[in-house]
Structures are given as structure tokens and as C-alpha cells.
Design an enzyme around this catalytic site. Structure first.
Site, PDB file in Angstrom:
ATOM      1  N   ASP A  22       0.823  -1.197   0.000  1.00 33.00           N
ATOM      2  CA  ASP A  22       0.000   0.000   0.000  1.00 33.00           C
ATOM      3  C   ASP A  22       0.863   1.255   0.000  1.00 33.00           C
ATOM      4  O   ASP A  22       0.649   2.176  -0.794  1.00 33.00           O
ATOM      5  CB  ASP A  22      -0.931  -0.007   1.216  1.00 33.00           C
ATOM      6  N   VAL A  25       2.598   2.838  -3.153  1.00 33.12           N
ATOM      7  CA  VAL A  25       1.753   3.366  -4.234  1.00 33.12           C
ATOM      8  C   VAL A  25       0.875   4.482  -3.663  1.00 33.12           C
ATOM      9  O   VAL A  25      -0.004   4.221  -2.839  1.00 33.12           O
ATOM     10  CB  VAL A  25       0.866   2.257  -4.841  1.00 33.12           C
ATOM     11  N   ASN A  49       0.631  -7.842  -7.088  1.00 40.04           N
ATOM     12  CA  ASN A  49      -0.488  -8.128  -6.185  1.00 40.04           C
ATOM     13  C   ASN A  49      -1.376  -9.277  -6.647  1.00 40.04           C
ATOM     14  O   ASN A  49      -1.963  -9.986  -5.818  1.00 40.04           O
ATOM     15  CB  ASN A  49      -1.365  -6.877  -6.032  1.00 40.04           C
ATOM     16  N   HIS A 148      11.144 -10.340   5.570  1.00 37.33           N
ATOM     17  CA  HIS A 148      11.174 -11.683   4.990  1.00 37.33           C
ATOM     18  C   HIS A 148      11.706 -12.729   5.956  1.00 37.33           C
ATOM     19  O   HIS A 148      11.921 -13.874   5.565  1.00 37.33           O
ATOM     20  CB  HIS A 148      12.005 -11.685   3.700  1.00 37.33           C
ATOM     21  N   ASP A 204      12.971 -12.872  13.789  1.00 33.97           N
ATOM     22  CA  ASP A 204      14.329 -12.751  14.309  1.00 33.97           C
ATOM     23  C   ASP A 204      15.263 -12.308  13.193  1.00 33.97           C
ATOM     24  O   ASP A 204      14.812 -11.863  12.135  1.00 33.97           O
ATOM     25  CB  ASP A 204      14.783 -14.073  14.927  1.00 33.97           C
TER      26      ASP A 204
END
Length: 279
Positions: A22, A25, A49, A148, A204
Site C-alpha cells: 500500500d 503506491v 499483487n 522476509h 528474528d
């Protein structure tokens, strides 16, 4: 939201990703949440998306409860920002204060969604450029990529890395063998692999240790540790110091969450339903 994450551990990462996509953009304005209509094109069908954003029903549920308790007060954009923070906490990550007061946009941009959001195969140069476009520094890039450390990616996101030498995993590497077992050269596009193979549901710093060892899942992950690059030293620091990662991640999330289009404060609104603009 805690019930949604308890039911499906992957949901925490999905909620966090909604906030990222979000903010890149038009700023953090909940434009991503808008559904297409016969007269309106949103961002959900953009390449980054389409068939990949998840957790929309969770946000809908939060909005419905808030509208019942205090109608017209809490924007969908603020919900995304707070939900992203809470998702990190639910996976054992840090707390940070979330500035509030965002307005919901009445517009969306499919073009910006296709061009501004980094892709799994992005080079380091492209990553730096796209983050700079949002006034985010190389340090912000490395810290925010640490998201990630939780979540999963589809085979289509890492196939190039394992079959085209895009990002370089040694062909005899045990990790390479595992990935090939999950993601064949063709087919199995929706097969999933953890972004962090060591502790996929714990927020972590294992993500950075993986990169140092050449075991970042996505090309865009592994690019961060490119030898001699502006980001490699930062990766090394976070790999050895989890508290430094947590602190910078928190600071960078606040910085990213403050990306706004000033016009939204004038033309924006607090939506009654996150999927549609108010009548």
C-alpha cells in the site's frame, strides 16, 4: 487478528505485506484495498499483487468491528499500519508506536503498483532506486527487507534464482536441492517455500544469516549481500546483532508508514468499507 494468525501462521506476514504494498503506491492511503468496479480500476490486479496479496478479509473484519464501535473515526490506512505492527509482535518481533491520522484515498493507481513495488527478481540497483523514490535509504531497504524473516513465497517468485543462476546458489548446495524439490522447472507455480528456512514463523535476524550464507530465497534478498555493495555491511551487522535489526526495522516502519500524498489529507476520507469509496 491474533485469532487469524493463530489459525494460519503465514497470515502475519501477509498482513505486513499489505502495508508495504500500500505505502509504495500513492503513499499509505489504503488504495490497495479498493476493489475494481465497472467504473473503477484498483491495484489488486497489478503484477505484484495479483494472486498473491492475502489477508484482506482480516482487515475487513477489523474495520467492521471498529465501525460498529466508533463509526467514521478510524481509516483503513491506519488499520493497515497498526495491523502490520501487531502482526510483527504476534510473531515475536518488536513493538513501535504507530503515528495515526492517515486518510483513505478515493483513487488508486494500477500503473504505480506495477512500477513502484519491488519484485522478487529485482537487482540491487533497482531496489535502491525504488526505495529512494519513496525517500527510503539503503539502511531502510535492508531493514525493511528483514520482514522476509517470516512468511512464504510462491515458486514463481524464486524459480529464476534456482534455474537461471539469477542470484547464485551453488548447484550442489543442499538448499538448492530442497528448493528444486519444491519448485520444478515448470508447473507447481503456487508451491510454497519459507522465506526464512531456519525460523519461518519467528521475527528474528535469521534472514540476514541466511543471506550471508548464500541462502536468501529470492534474488532480491540475496542481492543485498552483493560483495562490496552499499548494503552488504548492513546485512553483516544485522546478521550479528538482532537488537540492531529490531531497532532499525521499527524506525524504518515508522518512516515508511509516514509516506503520504499531501492531497489525500484534502481529498481523502475515512471509508465505511475498506473495499469501496464512500458515496
Amino acid at each position: 487478528m491474533d485469532m487469524a494468525v493463530a489459525k494460519e501462521a503465514r497470515m502475519a506476514a501477509s498482513i505486513l505485506r499489505l502495508h508495504f504494498h500500500d505505502c509504495f503506491v500513492q503513499g499509505c492511503d489504503a488504495s490497495l484495498l479498493l476493489d475494481d468496479t465497472p467504473t473503477f480500476t484498483g491495484e489488486k490486479t497489478a503484477n505484484p499483487n495479483r494472486n498473491s496479496i492475502r489477508g484482506l478479509e482480516v482487515i475487513d473484519g477489523i474495520k467492521e468491528k471498529l465501525e460498529s464501535a466508533c463509526p467514521g473515526i478510524v481509516s483503513c490506512a491506519d488499520i493497515l499500519a497498526v495491523a502490520a505492527r501487531d502482526a510483527v509482535i504476534l510473531d515475536g518481533g518488536p513493538y513501535w508506536d504507530v503515528p495515526l491520522g492517515r486518510k483513505d484515498s478515493r483513487t488508486a493507481s494500477l500503473d504505480e503498483a506495477n512500477n513502484n513495488i519491488p519484485t522478487p527478481n529485482s537487482t540491487l540497483y533497482t531496489l535502491l532506486k525504488k526505495f529512494l523514490l519513496q525517500d527510503l535509504s539503503p539502511t531502510d531497504l535492508v531493514a525493511l527487507s528483514g520482514a522476509h524473516t517470516i512468511g512464504q513465497a510462491r515458486c514463481t517468485s524464486f524459480r529464476d534464482r534456482i534455474y537461471n543462476g539469477n542470484g547464485g546458489i551453488d548447484s550442489d548446495n543442499a538448499y538448492m536441492s530442497v528448493l528444486k524439490g519444491i519448485c520444478p522447472p515448470s508447473g507447481g507455480d503456487n508451491n510454497l517455500s519459507p522465506l526464512d528456512s531456519v525460523s519461518p514463523v519467528l521475527f528474528d535476524n535469521a534472514y540476514y544469516r541466511n543471506i550471508v550464507n548464500g541462502q536468501g530465497l529470492l534474488t532480491s534478498d540475496q542481492e543485498l549481500s552483493m560483495h562490496g555493495s552499499i548494503t552488504s555491511e548492513i546485512v553483516q551487522r544485522y546478521a550479528g546483532d538482532p537488537l540492531a535489526f529490531w531497532q532499525q526495522f521499527s524506525d524504518s516502519m515508522v518512516k515508511m508508514g509516514n509516506i503520504v500524498n499531501p492531497l489525500t489529507f484534502i481529498t481523502g476520507e475515512v471509508r465505511n468499507n475498506c473495499r469501496f469509496v464512500n458515496e
